[in-house]
Design a protein around this motif. Structure first.
Motif, PDB file in Angstrom:
ATOM      1  N   ALA A  58      31.817  37.923  30.525  1.00 52.13           N
ATOM      2  CA  ALA A  58      32.012  37.973  31.972  1.00 52.13           C
ATOM      3  C   ALA A  58      30.890  37.203  32.650  1.00 52.13           C
ATOM      4  CB  ALA A  58      32.033  39.414  32.454  1.00 52.13           C
ATOM      5  N   PRO A  59      31.158  36.570  33.779  1.00 53.84           N
ATOM      6  CA  PRO A  59      30.131  35.775  34.443  1.00 53.84           C
ATOM      7  C   PRO A  59      29.026  36.641  35.047  1.00 53.84           C
ATOM      8  CG  PRO A  59      32.119  35.859  35.782  1.00 53.84           C
ATOM      9  CD  PRO A  59      32.465  36.506  34.477  1.00 53.84           C
TER      10      PRO A  59
ATOM     11  N   PRO B 222      33.584  31.778  28.621  1.00 50.39           N
ATOM     12  CA  PRO B 222      33.786  30.391  29.060  1.00 50.39           C
ATOM     13  C   PRO B 222      33.332  30.165  30.514  1.00 50.39           C
ATOM     14  CG  PRO B 222      35.853  31.585  29.074  1.00 50.39           C
ATOM     15  CD  PRO B 222      34.845  32.505  28.432  1.00 50.39           C
ATOM     16  N   LEU B 223      33.119  28.898  30.844  1.00 52.75           N
ATOM     17  CA  LEU B 223      32.606  28.533  32.156  1.00 52.75           C
ATOM     18  C   LEU B 223      33.611  28.860  33.274  1.00 52.75           C
ATOM     19  CD1 LEU B 223      31.033  25.051  31.296  1.00 52.75           C
ATOM     20  CD2 LEU B 223      29.850  27.237  31.651  1.00 52.75           C
ATOM     21  N   VAL B 224      33.076  29.138  34.437  1.00 52.02           N
ATOM     22  CA  VAL B 224      33.901  29.369  35.624  1.00 52.02           C
ATOM     23  C   VAL B 224      33.167  28.780  36.817  1.00 52.02           C
ATOM     24  CG1 VAL B 224      32.902  31.653  36.071  1.00 52.02           C
ATOM     25  CG2 VAL B 224      35.137  31.086  37.000  1.00 52.02           C
ATOM     26  N   ASN B 225      33.901  28.131  37.692  1.00 57.17           N
ATOM     27  CA  ASN B 225      33.283  27.543  38.890  1.00 57.17           C
ATOM     28  C   ASN B 225      34.021  27.934  40.167  1.00 57.17           C
ATOM     29  OD1 ASN B 225      35.604  26.068  38.655  1.00 57.17           O
ATOM     30  ND2 ASN B 225      34.580  24.089  38.300  1.00 57.17           N
ATOM     31  N   LYS B 226      34.763  28.998  40.085  1.00 52.41           N
ATOM     32  CA  LYS B 226      35.488  29.501  41.247  1.00 52.41           C
ATOM     33  C   LYS B 226      34.858  30.804  41.725  1.00 52.41           C
ATOM     34  CE  LYS B 226      38.672  26.295  41.250  1.00 52.41           C
ATOM     35  NZ  LYS B 226      38.795  25.319  42.361  1.00 52.41           N
ATOM     36  N   CYS B 227      34.752  30.943  43.032  1.00 48.94           N
ATOM     37  CA  CYS B 227      34.090  32.124  43.603  1.00 48.94           C
ATOM     38  C   CYS B 227      34.796  32.502  44.901  1.00 48.94           C
ATOM     39  CB  CYS B 227      32.618  31.787  43.874  1.00 48.94           C
ATOM     40  SG  CYS B 227      31.642  33.182  44.443  1.00 48.94           S
TER      41      CYS B 227
ATOM     42  N   ASN C  27      36.213  35.362  34.554  1.00 47.87           N
ATOM     43  CA  ASN C  27      36.600  34.362  33.540  1.00 47.87           C
ATOM     44  C   ASN C  27      37.509  34.951  32.478  1.00 47.87           C
ATOM     45  OD1 ASN C  27      34.862  35.941  32.092  1.00 47.87           O
ATOM     46  ND2 ASN C  27      33.514  34.275  31.409  1.00 47.87           N
ATOM     47  N   GLY C  28      38.132  36.106  32.792  1.00 42.21           N
ATOM     48  CA  GLY C  28      39.065  36.717  31.864  1.00 42.21           C
ATOM     49  C   GLY C  28      38.437  37.679  30.885  1.00 42.21           C
ATOM     50  N   ILE C  29      37.115  37.835  30.921  1.00 36.65           N
ATOM     51  CA  ILE C  29      36.417  38.731  30.002  1.00 36.65           C
ATOM     52  C   ILE C  29      35.837  39.907  30.793  1.00 36.65           C
ATOM     53  CG2 ILE C  29      34.500  38.930  28.364  1.00 36.65           C
ATOM     54  CD1 ILE C  29      34.886  35.975  27.732  1.00 36.65           C
ATOM     55  N   ILE C  30      36.018  41.097  30.276  1.00 41.48           N
ATOM     56  CA  ILE C  30      35.491  42.295  30.933  1.00 41.48           C
ATOM     57  C   ILE C  30      33.992  42.391  30.688  1.00 41.48           C
ATOM     58  CG2 ILE C  30      35.555  44.822  30.949  1.00 41.48           C
ATOM     59  CD1 ILE C  30      38.503  44.642  30.234  1.00 41.48           C
ATOM     60  N   GLY C  31      33.257  42.695  31.766  1.00 44.39           N
ATOM     61  CA  GLY C  31      31.806  42.770  31.674  1.00 44.39           C
ATOM     62  C   GLY C  31      31.339  44.121  31.164  1.00 44.39           C
TER      63      GLY C  31
ATOM     64  N   GLN D 297      33.315  40.196  38.609  1.00 38.48           N
ATOM     65  CA  GLN D 297      31.875  40.394  38.744  1.00 38.48           C
ATOM     66  C   GLN D 297      31.416  39.850  40.094  1.00 38.48           C
ATOM     67  OE1 GLN D 297      30.227  42.090  36.185  1.00 38.48           O
ATOM     68  NE2 GLN D 297      32.366  42.286  35.482  1.00 38.48           N
ATOM     69  N   THR D 298      30.441  40.507  40.691  1.00 36.15           N
ATOM     70  CA  THR D 298      29.979  40.101  42.027  1.00 36.15           C
ATOM     71  C   THR D 298      28.477  39.896  42.032  1.00 36.15           C
ATOM     72  OG1 THR D 298      29.659  42.379  42.767  1.00 36.15           O
ATOM     73  CG2 THR D 298      31.833  41.386  43.156  1.00 36.15           C
ATOM     74  N   GLY D 299      28.062  39.072  42.960  1.00 35.85           N
ATOM     75  CA  GLY D 299      26.655  38.869  43.266  1.00 35.85           C
ATOM     76  C   GLY D 299      26.529  38.628  44.761  1.00 35.85           C
TER      77      GLY D 299
END
Length: 355
Positions: free
Chosen positions: A1-2, A28-33, A78-82, A89-91
């Protein structure tokens, strides 16, 4: 997870464009927010259509840019559970937009006080950075005498951020005015000085919620057969239009009759009013009070006056007295005559009896 982080940033009022950077560390990489904006106290303000790692804030008028202050939250997946067992996931990062002081939306431009008492004019302010000086004025005259005192304290204030009511850390600026008099019910201007000797100002109108003062010098000036004339001096009207009332009653009775006085009254001007339709040769008790939209004054002390007796009534009374006296004399004379006649008749009959 990101792993999502968002920068904290401070903008000047004029700085543009305004961009907020997020960092998305994932495999994997993610660039969407997905972005949204909320207040320091968690009140939702707005969402954004852009899904980029870098959020460019919409352009708004300069005097509204302070409303960009708040927490900006980036949500990514990114499709993976953190490790928190969440897919998303948030920031978040906190943005401060510096601006001149703001008179917040929760202020009242009209405030109230009572005659001869103290009052407080309160103004809520949001200011980042904080203003540097507080001054209060009436017109162009700065208020510096002992009659006035200025107080400042941190306060929770409310304003509209992009059309949403939010809570903010602000200040409450208070002007304390002692012993309110008629001239104190006027317009006051607050000036808050900030950088480069500039200031913002806000006007507050102080209105009275007082009852009128009791009319003074209430007394009787004259009376006739059916009327009594009173005089008085109006007191302070309490900041509102005042109406005067006379109450009267026959001396010795309990029921007061109310009479509204329709006329123009001015402070410190002697006024007269004639109460008519009264009974002649009757003693009356009279008193007065004033009333405005908020309350009525205390009543004056009671004054007493007696209406006159009309000349016609007096002449009629005298005539009746004379008539009564004459009638009494006639009756007496008739009784005397009757007695004399009775004696003569008696003597005459007695003489006949002797012969």
């Amino acid at each position: 997870a990101p792993d999502v982080t968002v920068e904290n940033i401070t903008y000047s009022q004029t700085q543009s464009p305004r961009q907020i950077q997020s960092t998305l560390d994932s495999n994997p990489l993610v660039n969407k927010c997905k972005w949204h904006h909320q207040s320091k106290y968690g009140e939702h303000i707005r969402e954004f259509n852009a899904n980029n790692q870098i959020l460019t804030l919409p352009t708004i008028p300069t005097d509204q840019r302070y409303q960009d202050t708040g927490e900006y939250i980036c949500t990514a997946e990114n499709g993976i559970i953190g490790i928190n067992r969440q897919l998303q996931q948030t920031g978040s990062g906190y943005v401060i937009s510096n601006a001149p002081p703001v008179i917040t939306a929760d202020n009242n431009s009209t405030q109230y006080g009572k005659f001869s008492r103290s009052t407080e004019l309160k103004v809520n302010v949001y200011s980042i950075p904080k203003y540097s000086r507080i001054n209060w004025y009436i017109g162009n005259t700065q208020l510096v005498s002992n009659k006035y005192a200025i107080k400042e304290e941190p306060a929770m204030v409310k304003d509209l951020f992009h059309g949403v009511k939010v809570q903010l850390d602000g200040y409450r600026v208070t002007l304390i005015i002692s012993d309110l008099q008629e001239a104190d019910f006027t317009n006051y201007t607050l000036r808050l000085l900030y950088s480069d000797n500039q200031y913002v100002h806000h006007e507050v109108t102080l209105e009275s919620t007082s009852a009128p003062q009791t009319p003074s010098n209430f007394n009787i000036t004259s009376s006739s057969e059916t009327s009594i004339t009173v005089q008085w001096i109006p007191g302070y009207n309490g900041g509102q239009k005042q109406t005067f009332y006379v109450q009267y009653r026959t001396s010795g009775t309990n029921t007061w009759v109310l009479q509204e006085i329709i006329m123009i009254n001015r402070l410190d001007k002697q006024n007269f009013y004639t109460l008519s339709g009264l009974q002649e040769k009757t003693t009356y008790e009279l008193r007065m009070y004033a009333q405005n939209a908020f309350n009525q004054s205390k009543k004056t002390d009671t004054a007493t006056a007696t209406t006159l007796q009309s000349v016609f009534t007096e002449a009629k009374t005298s005539s009746n007295a004379i008539t009564g006296a004459v009638a009494g004399v006639v009756v007496v004379l008739m009784i005397v005559c009757a007695i004399i006649i009775s004696i003569l008749v008696f003597k005459k009959r007695k003489g006949k009896f002797v012969h």
